[in-house]
Design a protein around this motif. Sequence first.
Motif, PDB file in Angstrom:
ATOM      1  N   ILE A  39       0.838  -1.197   0.000  1.00 17.56           N
ATOM      2  CA  ILE A  39       0.000   0.000   0.000  1.00 17.56           C
ATOM      3  C   ILE A  39       0.877   1.252   0.000  1.00 17.56           C
ATOM      4  O   ILE A  39       0.614   2.221  -0.719  1.00 17.56           O
ATOM      5  CB  ILE A  39      -0.969  -0.040   1.203  1.00 17.56           C
ATOM      6  N   LEU A  40       1.980   1.206   0.775  1.00 15.22           N
ATOM      7  CA  LEU A  40       2.913   2.335   0.783  1.00 15.22           C
ATOM      8  C   LEU A  40       3.536   2.524  -0.602  1.00 15.22           C
ATOM      9  O   LEU A  40       3.636   3.651  -1.106  1.00 15.22           O
ATOM     10  CB  LEU A  40       4.020   2.105   1.817  1.00 15.22           C
ATOM     11  N   LEU A  41       3.960   1.420  -1.214  1.00 14.89           N
ATOM     12  CA  LEU A  41       4.593   1.511  -2.534  1.00 14.89           C
ATOM     13  C   LEU A  41       3.634   2.132  -3.536  1.00 14.89           C
ATOM     14  O   LEU A  41       4.026   2.988  -4.344  1.00 14.89           O
ATOM     15  CB  LEU A  41       5.006   0.118  -3.017  1.00 14.89           C
ATOM     16  N   ILE A  42       2.372   1.717  -3.464  1.00 16.40           N
ATOM     17  CA  ILE A  42       1.392   2.252  -4.418  1.00 16.40           C
ATOM     18  C   ILE A  42       1.162   3.740  -4.167  1.00 16.40           C
ATOM     19  O   ILE A  42       1.092   4.530  -5.113  1.00 16.40           O
ATOM     20  CB  ILE A  42       0.072   1.451  -4.330  1.00 16.40           C
ATOM     21  N   VAL A 294       0.163   4.126 -12.787  1.00 15.15           N
ATOM     22  CA  VAL A 294      -1.015   4.367 -11.961  1.00 15.15           C
ATOM     23  C   VAL A 294      -2.295   4.113 -12.757  1.00 15.15           C
ATOM     24  O   VAL A 294      -3.251   3.516 -12.244  1.00 15.15           O
ATOM     25  CB  VAL A 294      -0.988   5.800 -11.388  1.00 15.15           C
ATOM     26  N   VAL A 295      -2.317   4.535 -14.037  1.00 14.81           N
ATOM     27  CA  VAL A 295      -3.501   4.295 -14.859  1.00 14.81           C
ATOM     28  C   VAL A 295      -3.729   2.792 -15.028  1.00 14.81           C
ATOM     29  O   VAL A 295      -4.839   2.281 -14.838  1.00 14.81           O
ATOM     30  CB  VAL A 295      -3.370   4.976 -16.243  1.00 14.81           C
ATOM     31  N   LEU A 296      -2.654   2.052 -15.341  1.00 19.15           N
ATOM     32  CA  LEU A 296      -2.772   0.605 -15.520  1.00 19.15           C
ATOM     33  C   LEU A 296      -3.268  -0.070 -14.238  1.00 19.15           C
ATOM     34  O   LEU A 296      -4.197  -0.885 -14.253  1.00 19.15           O
ATOM     35  CB  LEU A 296      -1.406   0.031 -15.923  1.00 19.15           C
ATOM     36  N   LEU A 297      -2.637   0.336 -13.129  1.00 19.68           N
ATOM     37  CA  LEU A 297      -3.020  -0.218 -11.835  1.00 19.68           C
ATOM     38  C   LEU A 297      -4.481   0.108 -11.535  1.00 19.68           C
ATOM     39  O   LEU A 297      -5.239  -0.743 -11.057  1.00 19.68           O
ATOM     40  CB  LEU A 297      -2.113   0.392 -10.769  1.00 19.68           C
ATOM     41  N   GLY A 298      -4.867   1.347 -11.867  1.00 21.25           N
ATOM     42  CA  GLY A 298      -6.248   1.771 -11.626  1.00 21.25           C
ATOM     43  C   GLY A 298      -7.232   0.897 -12.392  1.00 21.25           C
ATOM     44  O   GLY A 298      -8.226   0.433 -11.832  1.00 21.25           O
ATOM     45  N   VAL A 299      -6.938   0.675 -13.672  1.00 19.10           N
ATOM     46  CA  VAL A 299      -7.834  -0.140 -14.501  1.00 19.10           C
ATOM     47  C   VAL A 299      -7.970  -1.541 -13.915  1.00 19.10           C
ATOM     48  O   VAL A 299      -9.080  -2.053 -13.716  1.00 19.10           O
ATOM     49  CB  VAL A 299      -7.285  -0.223 -15.952  1.00 19.10           C
ATOM     50  N   VAL A 300      -6.821  -2.164 -13.612  1.00 18.80           N
ATOM     51  CA  VAL A 300      -6.835  -3.547 -13.130  1.00 18.80           C
ATOM     52  C   VAL A 300      -7.557  -3.657 -11.791  1.00 18.80           C
ATOM     53  O   VAL A 300      -8.414  -4.527 -11.596  1.00 18.80           O
ATOM     54  CB  VAL A 300      -5.385  -4.066 -13.015  1.00 18.80           C
ATOM     55  N   LEU A 301      -7.232  -2.745 -10.873  1.00 15.90           N
ATOM     56  CA  LEU A 301      -7.860  -2.825  -9.550  1.00 15.90           C
ATOM     57  C   LEU A 301      -9.347  -2.509  -9.626  1.00 15.90           C
ATOM     58  O   LEU A 301     -10.150  -3.094  -8.899  1.00 15.90           O
ATOM     59  CB  LEU A 301      -7.159  -1.879  -8.562  1.00 15.90           C
ATOM     60  N   LEU A 302      -9.718  -1.606 -10.549  1.00 15.31           N
ATOM     61  CA  LEU A 302     -11.135  -1.279 -10.718  1.00 15.31           C
ATOM     62  C   LEU A 302     -11.926  -2.526 -11.114  1.00 15.31           C
ATOM     63  O   LEU A 302     -12.957  -2.849 -10.514  1.00 15.31           O
ATOM     64  CB  LEU A 302     -11.305  -0.193 -11.771  1.00 15.31           C
TER      65      LEU A 302
ATOM     66  N   LEU B 120      -6.868  -8.163  -4.006  1.00 11.71           N
ATOM     67  CA  LEU B 120      -6.463  -7.026  -4.838  1.00 11.71           C
ATOM     68  C   LEU B 120      -4.955  -7.019  -5.042  1.00 11.71           C
ATOM     69  O   LEU B 120      -4.458  -6.712  -6.127  1.00 11.71           O
ATOM     70  CB  LEU B 120      -6.923  -5.708  -4.202  1.00 11.71           C
ATOM     71  N   LEU B 121      -4.222  -7.394  -3.974  1.00 14.94           N
ATOM     72  CA  LEU B 121      -2.755  -7.442  -4.102  1.00 14.94           C
ATOM     73  C   LEU B 121      -2.356  -8.455  -5.163  1.00 14.94           C
ATOM     74  O   LEU B 121      -1.439  -8.230  -5.950  1.00 14.94           O
ATOM     75  CB  LEU B 121      -2.107  -7.834  -2.773  1.00 14.94           C
ATOM     76  N   ALA B 122      -3.073  -9.574  -5.203  1.00 16.57           N
ATOM     77  CA  ALA B 122      -2.744 -10.618  -6.171  1.00 16.57           C
ATOM     78  C   ALA B 122      -3.013 -10.162  -7.593  1.00 16.57           C
ATOM     79  O   ALA B 122      -2.514 -10.748  -8.543  1.00 16.57           O
ATOM     80  CB  ALA B 122      -3.549 -11.881  -5.873  1.00 16.57           C
ATOM     81  N   ALA B 123      -3.812  -9.107  -7.750  1.00 17.80           N
ATOM     82  CA  ALA B 123      -4.202  -8.685  -9.088  1.00 17.80           C
ATOM     83  C   ALA B 123      -3.228  -7.686  -9.708  1.00 17.80           C
ATOM     84  O   ALA B 123      -3.321  -7.401 -10.892  1.00 17.80           O
ATOM     85  CB  ALA B 123      -5.594  -8.062  -9.044  1.00 17.80           C
ATOM     86  N   ILE B 124      -2.298  -7.155  -8.903  1.00 19.90           N
ATOM     87  CA  ILE B 124      -1.390  -6.143  -9.443  1.00 19.90           C
ATOM     88  C   ILE B 124      -0.561  -6.758 -10.576  1.00 19.90           C
ATOM     89  O   ILE B 124       0.072  -7.792 -10.396  1.00 19.90           O
ATOM     90  CB  ILE B 124      -0.466  -5.595  -8.334  1.00 19.90           C
ATOM     91  N   SER B 163       4.089 -13.201  -4.920  1.00 18.68           N
ATOM     92  CA  SER B 163       3.580 -14.564  -4.750  1.00 18.68           C
ATOM     93  C   SER B 163       2.907 -14.764  -3.399  1.00 18.68           C
ATOM     94  O   SER B 163       2.144 -15.707  -3.230  1.00 18.68           O
ATOM     95  CB  SER B 163       4.708 -15.574  -4.933  1.00 18.68           C
ATOM     96  N   MET B 164       3.167 -13.864  -2.438  1.00 13.83           N
ATOM     97  CA  MET B 164       2.572 -14.049  -1.111  1.00 13.83           C
ATOM     98  C   MET B 164       1.045 -14.154  -1.136  1.00 13.83           C
ATOM     99  O   MET B 164       0.486 -15.060  -0.507  1.00 13.83           O
ATOM    100  CB  MET B 164       3.049 -12.960  -0.154  1.00 13.83           C
ATOM    101  N   PRO B 165       0.348 -13.254  -1.849  1.00 14.92           N
ATOM    102  CA  PRO B 165      -1.117 -13.386  -1.841  1.00 14.92           C
ATOM    103  C   PRO B 165      -1.588 -14.726  -2.394  1.00 14.92           C
ATOM    104  O   PRO B 165      -2.563 -15.299  -1.881  1.00 14.92           O
ATOM    105  CB  PRO B 165      -1.574 -12.249  -2.766  1.00 14.92           C
ATOM    106  N   ILE B 166      -0.885 -15.256  -3.399  1.00 15.03           N
ATOM    107  CA  ILE B 166      -1.303 -16.524  -3.997  1.00 15.03           C
ATOM    108  C   ILE B 166      -1.081 -17.663  -3.011  1.00 15.03           C
ATOM    109  O   ILE B 166      -1.982 -18.468  -2.757  1.00 15.03           O
ATOM    110  CB  ILE B 166      -0.513 -16.778  -5.299  1.00 15.03           C
ATOM    111  N   ILE B 167       0.148 -17.708  -2.445  1.00 13.79           N
ATOM    112  CA  ILE B 167       0.450 -18.786  -1.492  1.00 13.79           C
ATOM    113  C   ILE B 167      -0.506 -18.697  -0.306  1.00 13.79           C
ATOM    114  O   ILE B 167      -1.033 -19.698   0.174  1.00 13.79           O
ATOM    115  CB  ILE B 167       1.912 -18.702  -1.013  1.00 13.79           C
ATOM    116  N   LEU B 168      -0.763 -17.448   0.137  1.00 12.34           N
ATOM    117  CA  LEU B 168      -1.647 -17.266   1.284  1.00 12.34           C
ATOM    118  C   LEU B 168      -3.036 -17.810   1.004  1.00 12.34           C
ATOM    119  O   LEU B 168      -3.600 -18.548   1.809  1.00 12.34           O
ATOM    120  CB  LEU B 168      -1.727 -15.783   1.654  1.00 12.34           C
TER     121      LEU B 168
END
Lengths: 320, 304
Positions: A39-42, A294-302, B120-124, B163-168
């Motif tokens: 979350i910090l990295l994002i 950020v745009v890519l991440l936004g799309v995927v997370l959305l 959501l973390l696994a989706a990044i 890989s943590m979210p997947i293993i978890l």
Amino acid sequence: MNNSQKFTATSFTRSKETREKWVRYLMFVVTLLMALPVILLISYLVHKALPVLSLEFITDIPRNQMSAGGIWPAVLGTIYLVALSLMVAAPVGVMAGVYLNEYAKDNWFTRLINLAVINLAGVPSIVHALFGLGAFVLFAGLGESVIAASLTLAVMTMPVVITSTREALSAVPMSFREASWNMGVSRWQTIRGVVLPNSVSGILTGVILEVSRAAGETAPIMITGATASLTFRQGETVYYLLGEKFMALSYHLYYFSTQWTPPRLLLDEGTGEMLPMTQAAIEHAEAIPYGTAVVLLGVVLLFNSLSIAFRYYLRTHRKW
Amino acid sequence: MQLQRSKWKAFYEGLIEWIIRICGISAVVFVFAIFIFVFWEGKGLLFSGNFSVWELLTSEKWDPTHEPASFGAARIILGTFSVAILAMTIAVPFSLGGAIFISEFCGARLKEILKVVIELLAAIPSVVWGFIGLTVMSIFIRDLGSNTGLSVLNGAIILALMSMPIILSISEDALKAVPDSYREAAIGLGVTRWQMVYRVLLPGAKKGLLAAVLLGMGRVVGETMAVLMATGHALNNPFDTNPPFFHALMEVKTLTATIASEMGEVERGGEHWQVLFLIGVLLFTITFAVNMTAHLVVHGVKRK
């Protein structure tokens, strides 16, 4: 009640309880340590992207040898990829799910299919890329193009649709099917009229997940047709032909952060001279990859949140 | 009144059912097709005189553009496994701890929230992870004494986070699969929750947890973009016979990254091109073996 009647903890119980407490804290911290850094990295990415983030960044074409302007061609390319791969992966995946849940008998062949689905999901993305290059680009003669890349993505993301379709179908109670069969309705009519309508939202969560996967993948498209070096004129409507190379958000981010260097000199529009980039222009250019990320991440997370919300809605509004 | 269904309708249904059957076997077809197509592009080199699989696996000399070319991928294989093993060393304790916390120690509400976050973390996307490795993580790694910050350690941390979210989530499923009566029996004997986890759940879910780790391993070995961007991509052997035995700050090349970075520059159909496809076959084989092992491990549990 006097004190002597109450249960008093022995030192053994106390030590047990303390240990229990500590283990609990430790596990909590471990779990937090997984989520918090990310979350910090994002937040850091968003912070770095702030100078460029705006609606215009998404809708504008790249300018000044990509050191300014927006990422619209890449966004559009990603939309193409997602739409085309969905057109293949969704019908085939859903029907495969229907076959596995409604038709397949429990025999060695069904087990083989299950193993294949598991392995298809586990094949590395770069191997999918090699497959796309060998099968679609060369063997089928599609060339390095949007269509070849989309087909590669479709094969890669199909297990997501298959698995979620199966789950959704198996959640429909057997009695629904039996009631329908007893009315003399055939197998396919039962599936179309009873099973699918009752599982359509579950299937949709899988389809939405497919969209999110397809939008984020880079390796399968980077050798099957993605490029970063297309140039567009001011005011030109951006579109791709199916047989053409294309830009995509994920590849754009890769290209920008590893291969791209800001141009030394830029043509000044007013005077027609070649001038070195100003400090502000360089800073702006450096923020572009962050903005893209950020745009890519936004799309995927959305799309993922959509899928999760859908599933949550389903769970709370189940009709049976 | 017409009681018979029309011929057209019967035909239509038969057609639909056949289409469904064909789609049903599509997964099998694709898995075979992937192997065949990737193998096909590389087979010319495999059966030519100046190539041996033994050399590919054991020789340290990777010089595919030189004349005569040498195709020794040992350093690349070692690079792949150094990153993967380090990543798993970081990821496994965290994800098992997280899985235990989520499945046994936390309340229903927190559980819900954490599961959503983990999903959501696994989706990044992996390219975003690679970008984080390249721009943010490298700053920290540089402080440890690496020039560019791109290294085994950088790649391993990024892969671990990935890989943590997947293993978890797979581990959590494995813990959930342990029957509640086991838990009740243990609690009924007066043990604490941790003792129950340690003595009852972990042994009970052993195989599922092992499968989770294996599947995580498969993911980590096959990951492309993140390692391509975070490991620096130089042909080095991070292992050493002298102390400190392992150079975590060294830049390495991995199998996946080699294909991804060199594919764009090679002559189509040439020997270098073919060897990249053979590396693809190798990767396919490794992940296939890992996935099958994981599947068999879990299957044993179900039959019991």
